[in-house]
Scaffold this motif. Sequence first.
Motif, mmCIF file in Angstrom:
data_model
loop_
_atom_site.group_PDB
_atom_site.id
_atom_site.type_symbol
_atom_site.label_atom_id
_atom_site.label_comp_id
_atom_site.label_asym_id
_atom_site.label_seq_id
_atom_site.Cartn_x
_atom_site.Cartn_y
_atom_site.Cartn_z
ATOM 1 N N GLY A 121 0.792 -1.226 0.000
ATOM 2 C CA GLY A 121 0.000 0.000 0.000
ATOM 3 C C GLY A 121 0.825 1.278 0.000
ATOM 4 O O GLY A 121 0.335 2.328 0.408
ATOM 5 N N LYS A 122 2.060 1.228 -0.453
ATOM 6 C CA LYS A 122 2.924 2.416 -0.464
ATOM 7 C C LYS A 122 3.501 2.659 -1.845
ATOM 8 O O LYS A 122 3.583 1.762 -2.674
ATOM 9 N N HIS A 123 3.919 3.890 -2.052
ATOM 10 C CA HIS A 123 4.683 4.256 -3.236
ATOM 11 C C HIS A 123 6.149 4.359 -2.819
ATOM 12 O O HIS A 123 6.448 4.917 -1.757
ATOM 13 N N TYR A 124 7.035 3.848 -3.657
ATOM 14 C CA TYR A 124 8.469 3.922 -3.397
ATOM 15 C C TYR A 124 9.147 4.651 -4.558
ATOM 16 O O TYR A 124 8.860 4.378 -5.722
ATOM 17 N N PHE A 125 9.997 5.566 -4.211
ATOM 18 C CA PHE A 125 10.751 6.342 -5.202
ATOM 19 C C PHE A 125 12.200 5.883 -5.127
ATOM 20 O O PHE A 125 12.730 5.697 -4.036
ATOM 21 N N TRP A 126 12.819 5.703 -6.294
ATOM 22 C CA TRP A 126 14.213 5.259 -6.300
ATOM 23 C C TRP A 126 14.997 6.031 -7.337
ATOM 24 O O TRP A 126 14.460 6.512 -8.321
ATOM 25 N N ARG A 127 16.290 6.180 -7.043
ATOM 26 C CA ARG A 127 17.162 6.908 -7.950
ATOM 27 C C ARG A 127 18.582 6.347 -7.868
ATOM 28 O O ARG A 127 18.985 5.801 -6.843
ATOM 29 N N VAL A 128 19.288 6.509 -8.983
ATOM 30 C CA VAL A 128 20.654 5.989 -9.094
ATOM 31 C C VAL A 128 21.520 7.059 -9.755
ATOM 32 O O VAL A 128 21.111 7.672 -10.745
ATOM 33 N N ALA A 129 22.726 7.274 -9.224
ATOM 34 C CA ALA A 129 23.706 8.184 -9.826
ATOM 35 C C ALA A 129 25.007 7.419 -10.049
ATOM 36 O O ALA A 129 25.390 6.579 -9.239
ATOM 37 N N SER A 130 25.681 7.717 -11.153
ATOM 38 C CA SER A 130 27.000 7.134 -11.429
ATOM 39 C C SER A 130 28.041 7.886 -10.618
ATOM 40 O O SER A 130 27.952 9.105 -10.482
ATOM 41 N N VAL A 131 29.038 7.157 -10.128
ATOM 42 C CA VAL A 131 30.036 7.778 -9.252
ATOM 43 C C VAL A 131 31.442 7.387 -9.709
ATOM 44 O O VAL A 131 31.682 6.257 -10.121
ATOM 45 N N ARG A 132 32.347 8.354 -9.640
ATOM 46 C CA ARG A 132 33.791 8.111 -9.783
ATOM 47 C C ARG A 132 34.406 8.540 -8.450
ATOM 48 O O ARG A 132 34.619 9.731 -8.216
ATOM 49 N N PRO A 133 34.676 7.606 -7.551
ATOM 50 C CA PRO A 133 35.084 7.948 -6.182
ATOM 51 C C PRO A 133 36.318 8.842 -6.068
ATOM 52 O O PRO A 133 36.443 9.580 -5.111
#
Length: 161
Positions: A121-133
Motif C-alpha cells: 500500500g505504499k509508493h516507493y521512489f528510487w534513484r541511481v547516480a553514477s560515481v567516480r570515487p
Amino acid sequence: MKIFASLIAFAVTLALTAPALAEGGGPTHHTKEELKEKMNLLFPPKEVNKDDQIIPAKPELTSPEYFAAIKGETVQLKWKEAKDAQEYHVQVATDANFKWLVADDQHVKATTFDVSKLEAGKHYFWRVASVRPNNWSTHRKSYFAMSMFETPATAETAPAK
C-alpha cells in the motif's frame, strides 16, 4: 631626545645603504614574464589529472518500470551500466523528496540493487547516480536517474469499508 635618536638611526642606516645602492645593489626591475617564471619555480602549478575531470554518464533505469506494481516484500532494481562509472549511489524512499529513506548505498558496484521489507500500500521512489570515487576535485557524481513503483494494498492490508 627621542626625535634626535631617530634622526641618528636614520642617518646611520642611510650611510650604510647608500654605497650598496650606488654600486647597483638596489632594487631590480623584472618583466611580468620573469616574475611569473620565478614564482612558478617557487610554487609550481598543480598538474591536472585528466582522469579526475571525467564526468560519469547518467545511468539508464530499466526495471521495475515507472509506476510498476510490485507484489511481495522484495524488489530488484536494475539499470544499464553507465559510461565512465566506477560505482553507483542508490537511494530508495517513501517520498519524492527522498527525505524518508528506506535504503541509501553510496558504493554499489553492480547494476542491480535488492530492496527488502517493502510495505504493501505504499509508493516507493528510487534513484541511481553514477560515481567516480576519486573525482573529489571535480565532478564526482552524475545526475540522478529517478523512477518509482508501488506496492498495491492486499486484501489483508486494505482499509475496511
